[in-house]
Design a protein around this motif. Structure first.
Motif, PDB file in Angstrom:
ATOM      1  N   HIS A  56      24.284  81.788  60.764  1.00 30.34           N
ATOM      2  CA  HIS A  56      24.461  80.492  60.205  1.00 30.34           C
ATOM      3  C   HIS A  56      24.112  80.730  58.569  1.00 30.34           C
ATOM      4  CE1 HIS A  56      23.188  75.951  59.989  1.00 30.34           C
ATOM      5  NE2 HIS A  56      23.780  76.319  58.861  1.00 30.34           N
TER       6      HIS A  56
ATOM      7  N   ASP B 276      26.788  80.944  55.161  1.00 28.48           N
ATOM      8  CA  ASP B 276      26.580  80.088  54.079  1.00 28.48           C
ATOM      9  C   ASP B 276      26.430  80.765  52.807  1.00 28.48           C
ATOM     10  OD1 ASP B 276      26.951  77.736  55.236  1.00 28.48           O
ATOM     11  OD2 ASP B 276      25.129  76.923  55.016  1.00 28.48           O
TER      12      ASP B 276
ATOM     13  N   GLN C 140      28.842  80.705  49.556  1.00 25.90           N
ATOM     14  CA  GLN C 140      28.362  80.393  48.313  1.00 25.90           C
ATOM     15  C   GLN C 140      28.585  81.470  47.124  1.00 25.90           C
ATOM     16  OE1 GLN C 140      24.190  79.485  49.347  1.00 25.90           O
ATOM     17  NE2 GLN C 140      24.662  77.438  49.702  1.00 25.90           N
TER      18      GLN C 140
ATOM     19  N   GLU D  47      32.778  73.567  49.113  1.00 23.31           N
ATOM     20  CA  GLU D  47      31.538  72.965  49.815  1.00 23.31           C
ATOM     21  C   GLU D  47      31.908  72.916  51.466  1.00 23.31           C
ATOM     22  OE1 GLU D  47      27.707  71.991  50.580  1.00 23.31           O
ATOM     23  OE2 GLU D  47      28.412  72.790  48.750  1.00 23.31           O
ATOM     24  N   HIS D  48      33.036  72.349  51.630  1.00 22.18           N
ATOM     25  CA  HIS D  48      33.256  72.054  53.171  1.00 22.18           C
ATOM     26  C   HIS D  48      33.534  73.095  53.979  1.00 22.18           C
ATOM     27  CE1 HIS D  48      37.538  71.706  51.250  1.00 22.18           C
ATOM     28  NE2 HIS D  48      37.512  72.979  52.008  1.00 22.18           N
TER      29      HIS D  48
ATOM     30  N   LEU E  68      30.935  75.220  54.095  1.00 22.97           N
ATOM     31  CA  LEU E  68      29.519  75.571  54.632  1.00 22.97           C
ATOM     32  C   LEU E  68      29.130  74.723  55.559  1.00 22.97           C
ATOM     33  CD1 LEU E  68      29.827  76.684  51.653  1.00 22.97           C
ATOM     34  CD2 LEU E  68      27.339  76.025  51.239  1.00 22.97           C
TER      35      LEU E  68
ATOM     36  N   SER F  76      26.438  72.957  55.606  1.00 27.53           N
ATOM     37  CA  SER F  76      26.126  71.597  54.869  1.00 27.53           C
ATOM     38  C   SER F  76      27.252  70.477  54.626  1.00 27.53           C
ATOM     39  CB  SER F  76      25.248  71.675  53.576  1.00 27.53           C
ATOM     40  OG  SER F  76      26.384  72.463  52.506  1.00 27.53           O
ATOM     41  N   GLY F  77      28.441  70.997  54.783  1.00 29.02           N
ATOM     42  CA  GLY F  77      29.694  70.171  54.936  1.00 29.02           C
ATOM     43  C   GLY F  77      30.156  69.755  56.113  1.00 29.02           C
TER      44      GLY F  77
ATOM     45  N   GLY G  26      31.940  75.381  58.545  1.00 33.71           N
ATOM     46  CA  GLY G  26      31.028  76.623  58.766  1.00 33.71           C
ATOM     47  C   GLY G  26      31.633  77.595  58.955  1.00 33.71           C
TER      48      GLY G  26
END
Length: 579
Positions: free
Chosen positions: A138, A142, A146, A152-153, A155, A157-158, A161
Motif C-alpha cells: 500500500h 502510493d 506520487q 490523486e485518484h 492513490l 487517499s483517492g 489504489g
C-alpha cells in the motif's frame, strides 16, 4: 499400518535419521555467503562471456541426469555444475553489451530484497496472513504514484489504489474483467459477443491474449493500423471512426489500451485525445507504460502522459528499467478500486477473519487472479529507499544520454539511418544499401525519395531540438489533422491531412525503403553482430521494414560500452557490404 518408529517424532523415520538440514541457521549462513560470492564473481566477469548463448537446443540433457538424484549433493558440487552447464546456456542480460529487447536493470537492493522476501517466505493473500507485506505494498504504490506524478485518484487517499502483479498481461486481464462484468451487469450476459476491444498494431500482443482469456470474441479486437506519418502512434481520428462503425453495427465498445512506449519503437499514443473519445462512449481506458513508465519519475518526461487523469487504469513494469528485477513486478493503479474488487473478490469460510470483516484493511487477493502472492513490495521498497528519487532519476537520464550518443554515431555514418524518433533510450536504425545511401544536408536519399519531415499532426506530439523528453527539453501535446488508415475489421478512413508543425528529422516516412534486399541485409547484420558475442541486439518490423533496435538499460553499461557496440556494428556492416 504405521509402526512405532514411524510415528516417534521428527528425528526418526523408520531406520533413517532426519537431521534438520533443510533450514539449519549455521549451514544456511555458510551457503548464503557462497551464493553471494558466486554472484559477485559472476557480475565481475559477466563481460567476458559471449552475450548470446552459443549452445544448441537440447544441450542440457546431455550434461545433467535424466532423473532426480537419489541422494543430495553438497552446494559446492552444484555450483560447479552451474558454472559448467548453466552459465554457458544463459543469454547474459546483465552484460554491459546487452542492448536487446528492453532492459532488465539489476541492482544490489533488488537482489537482496528478493532474498529477504524468499527468506521470510510469507504468503500475503490477505492482511492477516502478512500485515507488513500488505501495508508496505500500500505504502510503496502510493510512493511510486506520487513520484511519477500520477493523478490523486490513483492513490489510496483517492478512490483508487495500486497493486503489484506479475505481468502486463495480468494487469490487462484484471482491468478487462472489471469493465466486462460492469457492462454485462447492465446489459445482460448475452451481450458478451458484442463487446469490442481497441488497440493499435503496435500494442503489445498481451492485449489480444488477455482479451481471449476473458472471453472477448477475437473478431471483436480492433487492431488499428499505425504509420510512420504519425510516428506509429494510434490515430484518434481512426479510433473515433472505428467506434462509430461498431456502434452502428450493434456492437458495444468496451476497452481501449493506449501505450506509452511501444515494444517495437517506443511509439507513444496520444493519451489525452484518445481518452476524450473513449469517455464519449463509456470505454475503459488502460494505459500500458510497461517500459517507458519508469521515465515518469523524471518530470521532463511527463508530457508523454498528458491526459492520464482521464484514464481508468495505468501500469508499468518496475522489473524492466526501474531496478526492481527479476520479472514479476508489474505495478497497476486503478481509478476505482471497487470496480476491480467487485469482479475479483473471493470468499470462503477458511479465509474469514476479523480484520477483513471490519473492512478497514486491504486484502490483495481481491485485486488479482490467484489467491497467493509474493512479498514483492519488499524489493520495491528497498530500491526506493536505497537509491532515492534522485538516484533513480540519474539512472534513467544516464541511459537516455547514452542512447543519444549512439543515435549521434549512427547519424554520422552515411551507410545507416535512424528510422524512428528516439523518445527514451531506444534507437531504431538500419543499414542502407550502398547504392541507395547518400547524404544531403543531414538527409538521406533512397530511390529518389528525400528523407525529410514527419508530420505528427495525428499523434499530437511536438518536441524541441527534434527529440522529446531529453533533460531540459519540453514535451507538449496538440492534435490536428487526419490521415488514411485501415483497421483489422475492415473499417477504413480516408481524410485530408490538416497542417501541423513539422518536425525536422532524418527519419524516412517509410523506414528507409529498399525492399526485401535491404531487409535481408539488415537481418544478416543483426545475426553477425550477435554471433560476435560482444554485443546483443534485437529487431522489429515496421511497415515491412526490418530495423535494428538498440536499447540502453543494463545497469553496468558505460559510454565506452556504447562506443564499442557501435564499432562492432560498423565492422560487421563493412564486411557485409564488401561481399
Amino acid at each position: 499400518m504405521m509402526n512405532e518408529e514411524t510415528i516417534m517424532g521428527d528425528k526418526v523415520l523408520g531406520n533413517v535419521c532426519l537431521d534438520n538440514k533443510f533450514l539449519d541457521p549455521v549451514e544456511f549462513k555458510r551457503q548464503g555467503y557462497m551464493i553471494i560470492d558466486f554472484l559477485s564473481d559472476y557480475y565481475a566477469r559477466v563481460h567476458e562471456y559471449p552475450i548470446l548463448s552459443q549452445v544448441e537446443p537440447g544441450y542440457l540433457a546431455r550434461h545433467l541426469s535424466s532423473s532426480a538424484p537419489r541422494e543430495g549433493e553438497p552446494l559446492e558440487n552444484l555450483l560447479e555444475d552451474v558454472t559448467k552447464f548453466i552459465i554457458p546456456g544463459l543469454t547474459h542480460w546483465q552484460s554491459p553489451g546487452f542492448f536487446g529487447y528492453f532492459p532488465s536493470s539489476l541492482s544490489a537492493a533488488t537482489v537482496l530484497g528478493e532474498s529477504l522476501s524468499a527468506g521470510f517466505s510469507v504468503v500475503s493473500f490477505n492482511w492477516q496472513s502478512a500485515p507488513a507485506a500488505t501495508e508496505l505494498e500500500h505504502l510503496v504504490m502510493d510512493w511510486l504514484a506520487q513520484a511519477m506524478g500520477l493523478p490523486e485518484h490513483f492513490l489510496f487517499s483517492g478512490s483508487g489504489g495500486g497493486v503489484i502483479l506479475g505481468s502486463t498481461c495480468e494487469a490487462i486481464v484484471c482491468t478487462l474483467v472489471a469493465v466486462r462484468d460492469q457492462v454485462l451487469a447492465e446489459r445482460g450476459r448475452i451481450s458478451l459477443e458484442k463487446l469490442v476491444v481497441y488497440c493499435s498494431d503496435q500494442t503489445h500482443c498481451s492485449l489480444q491474449k488477455a482479451a481471449r482469456i476473458v472471453g472477448i470474441n477475437p473478431n471483436n479486437v480492433r487492431v488499428l493500423r499505425t504509420t510512420m506519418e504519425t510516428a506509429m502512434g494510434l490515430s484518434p481520428t481512426l479510433l473515433r471512426e472505428t467506434i462509430e462503425a461498431d456502434v452502428d453495427s450493434g456492437h458495444i465498445p468496451l476497452y481501449l489500451c493506449a501505450t506509452i512506449g511501444t515494444t517495437s519503437t517506443t511509439a507513444v499514443d496520444p493519451v489525452l485525445p484518445l481518452c476524450k473519445i473513449a469517455k464519449e462512449y463509456g470505454i475503459w481506458v488502460h494505459v500500458d507504460a510497461a517500459y517507458a513508465g519508469a521515465t515518469l519519475i523524471c518530470p521532463e518526461y511527463r508530457g508523454f502522459s498528458a491526459g492520464i487523469e482521464f484514464a481508468n487504469s495505468f501500469s508499468f513494469n518496475a522489473h524492466k528499467w526501474f531496478l526492481c528485477t527479476p520479472a514479476g513486478c508489474c505495478c497497476l493503479w486503478v481509478k476505482d478500486q471497487e470496480a476491480l474488487t467487485r469482479s475479483l473478490s473471493m470468499e470462503a469460510d477458511y479465509l474469514r477473519n476479523a480484520p477483513s470483516d471490519s473492512k478497514r484493511v486491504i486484502d490483495y487477493k481481491d485485486w488479482q487472479i490467484p489467491l497467493s502472492r509474493r512479498f514483492n513490495s519488499l524489493r520495491v521498497w528497498l530500491v526506493l529507499s536505497s537509491y532515492g528519487i534522485e538516484g533513480l532519476q540519474n539512472h534513467i537520464r544516464n541511459h537516455v544520454r547514452l542512447a543519444k550518443i549512439f543515435e549521434g554515431l549512427v547519424e554520422e555514418d552515411e551507410r545507416f539511418k535512424v528510422v524512428c524518433p528516439r523518445y527514451f533510450a531506444l534507437v531504431c536504425f538500419r543499414l542502407l544499401h550502398p547504392c541507395l545511401a547518400k547524404r544531403a544536408n543531414g538527409h538521406a536519399t533512397e530511390n529518389g525519395q528525400l528523407v525529410s519531415n514527419i508530420r505528427c499532426a495525428e499523434i499530437g506530439h511536438s518536441f524541441s531540438n527534434g527529440h522529446a523528453g531529453d533533460k531540459g527539453h519540453s514535451v507538449s501535446h496538440s492534435h490536428a489533422g487526419k490521415s488514411c488508415y485501415s483497421t483489422s475489421n475492415g473499417h477504413t478512413a480516408a481524410n485530408s491531412h490538416a497542417a501541423a508543425d513539422d518536425i525536422m528529422t532524418p527519419y524516412a516516412s517509410k523506414g528507409g525503403g529498399g525492399g526485401e534486399e535491404i531487409n535481408k541485409l539488415n537481418q544478416k547484420l543483426v545475426q553477425s553482430i550477435n554471433e560476435s558475442g560482444r554485443v546483443f541486439l534485437t529487431h522489429a518490423m515496421i511497415e515491412g521494414n526490418y530495423i535494428l533496435r538498440f536499447a540502453v538499460g543494463t545497469t553496468t553499461t558505460k559510454e565506452s560500452d556504447v562506443r564499442m557496440a557501435w564499432e562492432v556494428v560498423q565492422e560487421n556492416a563493412s564486411r557485409l557490404l564488401l561481399k
